[in-house]
Design a protein around this motif. Structure first.
Motif, PDB file in Angstrom:
ATOM      1  N   ILE A  43       0.840  -1.202   0.000  1.00 31.03           N
ATOM      2  CA  ILE A  43       0.000   0.000   0.000  1.00 31.03           C
ATOM      3  C   ILE A  43       0.873   1.248   0.000  1.00 31.03           C
ATOM      4  CG2 ILE A  43      -1.639   1.355   1.381  1.00 31.03           C
ATOM      5  CD1 ILE A  43      -2.745  -1.423   2.365  1.00 31.03           C
ATOM      6  N   ILE A  44       1.857   1.288   0.888  1.00 28.97           N
ATOM      7  CA  ILE A  44       2.721   2.468   1.013  1.00 28.97           C
ATOM      8  C   ILE A  44       3.520   2.690  -0.268  1.00 28.97           C
ATOM      9  CG2 ILE A  44       4.744   3.377   2.220  1.00 28.97           C
ATOM     10  CD1 ILE A  44       3.520   2.045   4.771  1.00 28.97           C
ATOM     11  N   MET A  45       4.075   1.613  -0.831  1.00 25.66           N
ATOM     12  CA  MET A  45       4.865   1.737  -2.061  1.00 25.66           C
ATOM     13  C   MET A  45       3.996   2.172  -3.241  1.00 25.66           C
ATOM     14  SD  MET A  45       7.947   1.205  -1.383  1.00 25.66           S
ATOM     15  CE  MET A  45       8.380   1.103   0.326  1.00 25.66           C
ATOM     16  N   THR A  46       2.762   1.688  -3.296  1.00 24.94           N
ATOM     17  CA  THR A  46       1.860   2.068  -4.390  1.00 24.94           C
ATOM     18  C   THR A  46       1.511   3.549  -4.311  1.00 24.94           C
ATOM     19  OG1 THR A  46       0.948  -0.170  -4.455  1.00 24.94           O
ATOM     20  CG2 THR A  46      -0.363   1.568  -5.482  1.00 24.94           C
ATOM     21  N   VAL A  47       1.165   4.014  -3.122  1.00 23.04           N
ATOM     22  CA  VAL A  47       0.845   5.434  -2.952  1.00 23.04           C
ATOM     23  C   VAL A  47       2.074   6.294  -3.234  1.00 23.04           C
ATOM     24  CG1 VAL A  47       0.186   7.203  -1.259  1.00 23.04           C
ATOM     25  CG2 VAL A  47      -1.038   5.025  -1.338  1.00 23.04           C
ATOM     26  N   GLY A  48       3.217   5.898  -2.689  1.00 26.05           N
ATOM     27  CA  GLY A  48       4.444   6.674  -2.905  1.00 26.05           C
ATOM     28  C   GLY A  48       4.874   6.691  -4.354  1.00 26.05           C
ATOM     29  N   ALA A  49       4.847   5.531  -5.012  1.00 31.89           N
ATOM     30  CA  ALA A  49       5.257   5.461  -6.414  1.00 31.89           C
ATOM     31  C   ALA A  49       4.311   6.263  -7.301  1.00 31.89           C
ATOM     32  CB  ALA A  49       5.321   4.010  -6.881  1.00 31.89           C
ATOM     33  N   ILE A  84      14.629  -0.936  -1.377  1.00 33.53           N
ATOM     34  CA  ILE A  84      13.393  -0.274  -0.960  1.00 33.53           C
ATOM     35  C   ILE A  84      12.315  -1.312  -0.641  1.00 33.53           C
ATOM     36  CG2 ILE A  84      11.554   1.313  -1.654  1.00 33.53           C
ATOM     37  CD1 ILE A  84      13.691   2.782  -3.334  1.00 33.53           C
ATOM     38  N   GLY A  85      11.956  -2.128  -1.616  1.00 31.55           N
ATOM     39  CA  GLY A  85      10.862  -3.082  -1.441  1.00 31.55           C
ATOM     40  C   GLY A  85      11.076  -4.052  -0.295  1.00 31.55           C
ATOM     41  N   LEU A  86      12.124  -4.836  -0.365  1.00 34.70           N
ATOM     42  CA  LEU A  86      12.400  -5.838   0.673  1.00 34.70           C
ATOM     43  C   LEU A  86      12.699  -5.181   2.026  1.00 34.70           C
ATOM     44  CD1 LEU A  86      12.719  -8.819   1.359  1.00 34.70           C
ATOM     45  CD2 LEU A  86      15.119  -8.644   0.678  1.00 34.70           C
ATOM     46  N   ALA A  87      13.418  -4.073   1.991  1.00 32.60           N
ATOM     47  CA  ALA A  87      13.764  -3.392   3.244  1.00 32.60           C
ATOM     48  C   ALA A  87      12.516  -2.921   3.994  1.00 32.60           C
ATOM     49  CB  ALA A  87      14.690  -2.213   2.960  1.00 32.60           C
ATOM     50  N   TYR A  88      11.524  -2.400   3.281  1.00 31.26           N
ATOM     51  CA  TYR A  88      10.311  -1.938   3.959  1.00 31.26           C
ATOM     52  C   TYR A  88       9.473  -3.093   4.489  1.00 31.26           C
ATOM     53  CZ  TYR A  88      10.746   3.035   3.400  1.00 31.26           C
ATOM     54  OH  TYR A  88      11.170   4.324   3.527  1.00 31.26           O
ATOM     55  N   ILE A  89       9.493  -4.236   3.785  1.00 30.42           N
ATOM     56  CA  ILE A  89       8.783  -5.407   4.301  1.00 30.42           C
ATOM     57  C   ILE A  89       9.427  -5.846   5.617  1.00 30.42           C
ATOM     58  CG2 ILE A  89       8.279  -7.856   3.892  1.00 30.42           C
ATOM     59  CD1 ILE A  89       8.053  -7.072   0.868  1.00 30.42           C
ATOM     60  N   ILE A  90      10.761  -5.904   5.635  1.00 30.16           N
ATOM     61  CA  ILE A  90      11.482  -6.280   6.858  1.00 30.16           C
ATOM     62  C   ILE A  90      11.229  -5.254   7.964  1.00 30.16           C
ATOM     63  CG2 ILE A  90      13.784  -6.596   7.857  1.00 30.16           C
ATOM     64  CD1 ILE A  90      14.606  -7.721   5.054  1.00 30.16           C
ATOM     65  N   TRP A  91      11.261  -3.975   7.590  1.00 27.14           N
ATOM     66  CA  TRP A  91      11.022  -2.894   8.555  1.00 27.14           C
ATOM     67  C   TRP A  91       9.644  -3.036   9.193  1.00 27.14           C
ATOM     68  CZ3 TRP A  91      14.077   0.575  10.756  1.00 27.14           C
ATOM     69  CH2 TRP A  91      13.506   1.647  11.420  1.00 27.14           C
ATOM     70  N   ASN A  92       8.610  -3.219   8.364  1.00 25.68           N
ATOM     71  CA  ASN A  92       7.247  -3.341   8.885  1.00 25.68           C
ATOM     72  C   ASN A  92       7.081  -4.612   9.719  1.00 25.68           C
ATOM     73  OD1 ASN A  92       6.208  -0.915   7.892  1.00 25.68           O
ATOM     74  ND2 ASN A  92       5.845  -1.806   5.895  1.00 25.68           N
ATOM     75  N   TYR A  93       7.750  -5.676   9.343  1.00 25.37           N
ATOM     76  CA  TYR A  93       7.727  -6.897  10.144  1.00 25.37           C
ATOM     77  C   TYR A  93       8.333  -6.622  11.531  1.00 25.37           C
ATOM     78  CZ  TYR A  93       8.536 -11.666  11.684  1.00 25.37           C
ATOM     79  OH  TYR A  93       8.545 -12.826  12.415  1.00 25.37           O
ATOM     80  N   GLY A  94       9.449  -5.896  11.560  1.00 21.39           N
ATOM     81  CA  GLY A  94      10.076  -5.538  12.838  1.00 21.39           C
ATOM     82  C   GLY A  94       9.159  -4.696  13.699  1.00 21.39           C
TER      83      GLY A  94
END
Length: 146
Positions: A43-49, A84-94
Motif C-alpha cells: 500500500i505504502i509503495m503504491t501510494v508513494g510510487a 526499498i521493497g524488501l527493506a520496507y517489508i522487513i522494517w514493517n515486520y520488525g
C-alpha cells in the motif's frame, strides 16, 4: 562536523526527514494490526510510487531511454526491489513484532554498515572519527536494548 550557514538547509532537511520517518514508524504500528507487513508495504509503495510518477511525468516524457545504460537500469531494479521493497517489508515486520521504538533503534546501524562495507568491499580507510561514531552507535543500541 560544522555549524556553518552553508550546511544549515541540508541539516534541517535531514532532521525533518528523520522526523517524518519516525512518524511513519509510529503510525505503522496500528496499521499492522489490520494489514500484514507485505500488505502495508505494498500500500505504502503504491501510494508513494504513484505520487512520484505524477511529479516526474514531465521528465519521464523527455528522457532518452536508449541512452541509459543497462547498468543504470539494473541499479534501479536493485534499488527498487531490494533496497526499498524488501527493506520496507522487513522494517514493517520488525515494527509488528517488537514495536516502532525498538525497530527504529536499529536504523542507526545503516551508516555503520556502510562504513564496514566500504572498508571490506572498496578498501576505504576509516578515520578515527568514524570509529568513534560507529562505537557510539553500537553503544547506543546496546544501551537502548538494556
Amino acid at each position: 562536523f560544522s555549524l556553518s550557514a552553508d550546511t544549515v538547509i541540508g541539516d534541517l532537511i535531514i532532521v525533518i526527514a528523520a522526523m517524518v520517518f519516525a512518524s511513519y514508524s509510529l503510525m505503522s504500528k496500528p496499521m499492522l494490526k489490520k494489514y500484514t507487513p507485505i500488505e502495508l508495504s505494498t500500500i505504502i509503495m503504491t501510494v508513494g510510487a504513484s505520487s512520484l510518477i505524477v511529479i516526474a511525468l514531465p521528465s519521464l516524457f523527455r528522457l532518452d531511454y536508449a541512452s541509459v545504460s543497462a547498468l543504470s537500469y539494473s541499479g534501479v531494479v536493485y534499488s527498487g526491489v531490494l533496497s526499498i521493497g524488501l527493506a520496507y517489508i522487513i522494517w514493517n515486520y520488525g515494527i509488528k513484532q517488537v514495536g516502532p521504538v525498538r525497530t527504529s533503534t536499529y536504523q542507526n546501524l545503516v551508516p555503520v554498515l556502510g562504513l564496514v562495507l566500504g572498508f571490506i568491499l572498496l578498501g576505504e580507510q576509516l578515520t578515527f572519527t568514524q570509529y568513534i561514531g560507529a562505537g557510539s552507535v553500537i553503544g547506543g543500541i546496546i544501551l537502548a536494548r538494556l
